[in-house]
Every structure is written in C-alpha cells, then in structure tokens.
Write a protein that holds these residues in place. Structure first.
Motif, PDB file in Angstrom:
ATOM      1  N   TYR A 200       0.778  -1.232  -0.046  1.00 21.36           N
ATOM      2  CA  TYR A 200       0.101   0.007  -0.039  1.00 21.36           C
ATOM      3  C   TYR A 200       0.923   1.263   0.116  1.00 21.36           C
ATOM      4  N   VAL A 217     -10.329  -0.330  -4.567  1.00 14.30           N
ATOM      5  CA  VAL A 217      -9.239   0.324  -5.116  1.00 14.30           C
ATOM      6  C   VAL A 217      -8.161   0.516  -4.135  1.00 14.30           C
ATOM      7  N   HIS A 219      -4.010   2.205  -3.886  1.00 17.88           N
ATOM      8  CA  HIS A 219      -2.825   2.716  -4.419  1.00 17.88           C
ATOM      9  C   HIS A 219      -1.728   2.023  -4.086  1.00 17.88           C
ATOM     10  N   LEU A 244      -2.480   1.482  -9.658  1.00 18.15           N
ATOM     11  CA  LEU A 244      -3.483   1.460  -9.232  1.00 18.15           C
ATOM     12  C   LEU A 244      -4.140  -0.086  -9.297  1.00 18.15           C
ATOM     13  N   VAL A 246      -7.152  -2.683  -8.731  1.00 21.08           N
ATOM     14  CA  VAL A 246      -8.657  -2.849  -8.606  1.00 21.08           C
ATOM     15  C   VAL A 246      -9.114  -4.468  -8.621  1.00 21.08           C
ATOM     16  N   LYS A 271      -0.231   4.060 -12.977  1.00 18.42           N
ATOM     17  CA  LYS A 271      -1.488   5.161 -12.627  1.00 18.42           C
ATOM     18  C   LYS A 271      -0.870   6.275 -13.389  1.00 18.42           C
ATOM     19  N   ALA A 281      -6.331   8.226 -11.239  1.00 18.53           N
ATOM     20  CA  ALA A 281      -6.932   7.484  -9.776  1.00 18.53           C
ATOM     21  C   ALA A 281      -8.282   7.731  -9.887  1.00 18.53           C
ATOM     22  N   TYR A 283     -11.850   6.326 -10.026  1.00 18.96           N
ATOM     23  CA  TYR A 283     -12.410   4.801 -10.587  1.00 18.96           C
ATOM     24  C   TYR A 283     -14.084   4.855 -10.247  1.00 18.96           C
ATOM     25  N   LEU A 290     -11.479   4.003 -15.553  1.00 22.20           N
ATOM     26  CA  LEU A 290     -10.700   4.796 -14.935  1.00 22.20           C
ATOM     27  C   LEU A 290     -10.500   6.350 -15.520  1.00 22.20           C
TER      28      LEU A 290
END
Length: 348
Positions: A200, A217, A219, A244, A246, A271, A281, A283, A290
């Motif tokens: 993360y 989602v 990062h 990113l 998902v 990203k 970023a 979503y 995106l």
C-alpha cells in the motif's frame, strides 16, 4: 423630464427614415475625469520617500537572485528526501523574493511616481502620416520624462541591476544542467521485478489477495525496505512504478483479457496516464472506468485499460500479478510496456 429622456436630459429616441420612432439607450461621452494630483506630485519629500522604497524593493530582488544562486550551488540535494525538500524550498523562496521584488517595485513606481494623467487617443486608420509619427515619438519622450527615470539615477541603477541579475537565477541552473543524463532507456523499465510484493502507498504494508474486496481500489508501490523509501533514488523510481489496483468480479473481465496478467479478478495498471503523465486515480465502480482528471482520458479496467474516451492513444500498461505462498500479491514481471506518455526512441 419626458419618458424619452435619461436623467441628464439627453434624448433617448431614434427617428428612422420610414417615420417610425425607436427608443435607444445611448449616452453622451462623459469624457476624461478630472485629474487629482497625488501626494508625490505636490510634495517633493513624499516623492523622495517613494523613490527610496522602490530602490529598496529592487535591492531586495537583487538579494533574492543572489540567494537563489547561493542556494543552487551550496545546498545541493544529498540523495535524501529531506535534502531534496530543503534545496527545493530554498530555491523557491529565493526566486519568489527576486520576482516579487521586481513586481512590487514596478507597481509602486507606476502608482506613486509615474504620470497619473489620463489621455484619450481617437482611433484612426492604421497608416499614420509623418506628422503623426513625430507626435508619437514625442509622446514616448514625454512618457520617459514622466517616468522620472532620467532624473532619478538611484532608481535607474536599481531597476537595471535587478533586471540584469534576475536572468542568472534561471540561466545558471539551466546551463549547468547541459550534458546531464539523456539516457532515455531508463524510461523503458521500472523497479518492478518477478517476486516483488505489492504494498500500500504510502504505508508500505504488503497486500494480501484475501484483503482486497470486489469493487475496492488501492494505490500501490513496490515493497521495499523502509530505509530505502527515504532515498532520492526511490522517489524517482516510485514516480514511474506507482500502480492502481482494482478487484473486479472475474466474470466482468473481457474474454480478450491478457492471460496470467491478473489474479482472481484483481488487476494492476500503471497510474501514469499515457497522454501527458497525469495520475489516473478516479475509478467508477459500475462501469469499471478509470478517469484521468487532467484531460478526461478514460480507460476500461475490465478490457485491458483500453482508451474509451479522451486524448490518450494507448492503454495503461498492465503489471502482471499473482500470489506467493503466503497469499501476498506479487509481480510476475515488469509492466508489459513502457509507462507514461510517448518519448523519443520509443519502440511502441
């Protein structure tokens, strides 16, 4: 006063050729307002005081320019995040002082010492006669005289010093960077490698596949030691490697989705927008789209992040992922193509 007159008594009717009468809202030209002299126009001491203030502002600009050069050479980034921040802040503050000094001095000069009279010049054809050109030349001479620069040598020296020094704040760093690193090959790859865990951003905590729910989602950055994340090199590499993540229902993935690039509906894409490099970023869970907030390029996560709208021309590069023996998400390899916008010598 009739209904066809304005409060000043001017007629507001127009008589057309066919005998009709129409109302119009035209007013007479009020002309140039009466000139009110300023304190500096009537009091020589006030004029002298403003001259000193302007000279001080230009001197502050000179000090800011010199300070930016000192900061550039004396406080070089040492490879650590605090060092980079300190260098950036000092350069920014010094340049701000240099620019604001020139700006405030120019504004104060115009408001207190330059001529405050208003002039009216009627519009005429673009081709001017010799007499008109002579008048314009005389007006420029009168304007120069009104500015007072000829009879104020202190201000003349201050303004020329500030304006002559300021370009050095830009030219010196620019010239010193010539001959730097022009290797574009570094843009082809990132630090993602086979077996590197996903973590993360910004905590750096590794991600378990079981913790990622459908529709969520995250990062993501590469899982590297905490001390490594404090180096300048890490900041540069992180900028290229941000991801990113998902999770979709596996049934929502299109049939032509690349085999082995995802894990149980979990997909990972760069990203960095392929248009001009903005962070993608935003979503939309229902459509799996995106959105890039800069120029509204839109990518379909369920279909290999292909472009469905906007100026971007290429899909977002995908990071192939799987899980290790402990259930943590890890990279199978680097991105399937170079990240970010186009650059010279790019093969695709």
């Amino acid at each position: 006063m009739s209904e066809n007159q304005n409060p000043q008594g001017h007629d507001l009717t127009r008589h057309d050729g066919d005998g009709t009468v129409a109302r119009t809202d035209r007013f007479a030209d009020p002309g140039v307002p009466e000139h009110h002299p300023r304190l500096a126009d009537t009091d020589p001491r006030a004029a002298k005081r403003n001259e000193r203030i302007i000279a001080i502002l230009f001197a502050i600009s000179c000090l800011g320019t010199i300070g930016s050069l000192v900061a550039y050479f004396a406080v070089r980034p040492d490879g650590t995040t605090p060092g980079v921040r300190l260098s950036t802040v000092l350069l920014g503050v010094a340049l701000a002082i240099s620019l604001f000094g020139i700006g405030f001095a120019a504004v104060h000069w115009a408001k207190t010492l330059m001529s405050s009279k208003e002039y009216v010049e009627e519009r005429h054809s673009s081709s001017s006669s010799e007499e008109v050109r002579e008048v314009v030349q005389q007006q420029f001479k009168d304007g120069l005289e009104d500015s007072g620069i000829a009879r104020r040598p202190v201000l003349k020296g201050a303004v020329f010093s500030a304006l002559a020094l300021f370009p050095l704040a830009i030219a010196v760093p620019l010239v010193s960077s010539v001959g730097g690193d022009w290797n574009v090959g570094k843009f082809r790859n990132t630090i993602w490698r086979k077996g590197m865990r996903l973590a993360y951003d910004p905590s750096g905590r590794p991600i378990k596949a079981s913790d990622v729910t459908v529709g969520s989602v995250a990062h993501v950055i590469p899982d590297v030691p905490a001390e490594e994340r404090e180096t300048h090199e890490w900041i540069t590499e992180k900028a290229k490697a941000v991801v990113l993540l998902v999770r979709l229902d596996p049934r929502d993935l299109k049939r032509d989705h690349r085999e082995g690039a995802s894990y149980d509906g979990i997909v990972a894409y760069s990203k960095i927008c392929t248009h001009v490099g903005c962070p993608v970023a935003l979503y939309e869970q229902q459509t799996h789209h995106l959105l890039c907030p800069c120029h509204q390029s839109t990518f379909d996560v369920a279909d290999g992040a292909k472009v469905v709208f906007g100026p971007a021309k290429r899909p977002l590069p995908q990071l192939p992922i799987t899980v290790d023996d402990e259930g943590y998400l890890m990279a199978e390899d680097d991105f399937n193509e170079p990240v970010g916008p186009s650059y010279w010598e790019r093969l695709k």
